[in-house]
Enzyme design. Structure first.
Site, PDB file in Angstrom:
ATOM      1  N   HIS A  30      -7.875  -6.605  -1.463  1.00 14.51           N
ATOM      2  CA  HIS A  30      -6.541  -6.707  -2.061  1.00 14.51           C
ATOM      3  C   HIS A  30      -6.750  -6.488  -3.552  1.00 14.51           C
ATOM      4  O   HIS A  30      -7.658  -7.075  -4.145  1.00 14.51           O
ATOM      5  CB  HIS A  30      -5.942  -8.102  -1.828  1.00 14.51           C
ATOM      6  CG  HIS A  30      -4.759  -8.398  -2.707  1.00 14.51           C
ATOM      7  ND1 HIS A  30      -3.503  -7.871  -2.470  1.00 14.51           N
ATOM      8  CD2 HIS A  30      -4.649  -9.149  -3.829  1.00 14.51           C
ATOM      9  CE1 HIS A  30      -2.669  -8.289  -3.418  1.00 14.51           C
ATOM     10  NE2 HIS A  30      -3.334  -9.068  -4.245  1.00 14.51           N
TER      11      HIS A  30
ATOM     12  N   CYS B  14      -1.064  -2.825  -1.183  1.00 16.56           N
ATOM     13  CA  CYS B  14      -1.360  -3.246  -2.557  1.00 16.56           C
ATOM     14  C   CYS B  14      -2.237  -2.222  -3.277  1.00 16.56           C
ATOM     15  O   CYS B  14      -2.084  -1.998  -4.472  1.00 16.56           O
ATOM     16  CB  CYS B  14      -2.057  -4.609  -2.551  1.00 16.56           C
ATOM     17  SG  CYS B  14      -3.576  -4.618  -1.557  1.00 16.56           S
TER      18      CYS B  14
END
Length: 164
Positions: free
Chosen positions: A34, A104
């Site tokens: 992430h 993301c």
């Protein structure tokens, strides 16, 4: 004055991917990444709730596992927030989120190029295709496609109360 641009990298698996991927996927993955962009004293990221921001390291993920120096930008905070607002109403609306295709890392790659002209490291952007290239990844795809990731602790970025 140029403003520094950093990429915060988090391993959502907390080390499990490194240990289990050879067994489960038949190939080594270093992490399930992430990422977020830190610029103008805030951390910005995209998840199933749309574009959010927090103080650097301010989500429940805690401090990043690593920090990549993406470069620096001349883009002012005001201009950057306007750019994020327009992204939040177009490419990066919350319903556009998809774990493999539009996540993301898609967001940080786009924003990094806008700010610095540089992409984020390919080991991050290549991760979905690496997972999907395995039989296990293909088998899990319907499940994985339904997963929404939204690190708790950020607040939505955009125009308050829908004012333009």
């Amino acid at each position: 004055i140029p403003y520094p641009v950093k990429l915060y990298v988090y391993d959502l698996s907390k080390g499990l991917a490194r240990r289990l991927s050879p067994i489960m996927l038949g190939k080594q993955l270093e992490g399930i990444w992430h990422t977020s962009i830190v610029v103008h004293k805030d951390e910005f990221f995209f998840g199933s709730g749309g574009i959010s921001s927090c103080p650097p390291g301010g989500t429940l993920l805690g401090p990043p596992d690593s920090v990549v120096d993406v470069g620096s930008t001349e883009v002012t905070e005001e201009l950057f927030l306007e750019y994020l607002s327009s992204l939040g109403e177009s490419l990066f609306r919350s319903e556009a989120y998809n774990l493999f295709e539009h996540n993301c890392n898609t967001f940080t790659n786009e924003v990094a190029q806008f700010l610095t002209g540089r992409k984020i490291p390919s080991y991050i952007t290549d991760l979905p295709s690496e997972i999907l290239s395995t039989p296990f990844g293909q088998a899990l795809r319907p499940l994985l496609d339904s997963i929404q990731i939204q690190p708790p602790g950020g607040s939505p970025v955009g125009r308050p109360n829908g004012q333009s």
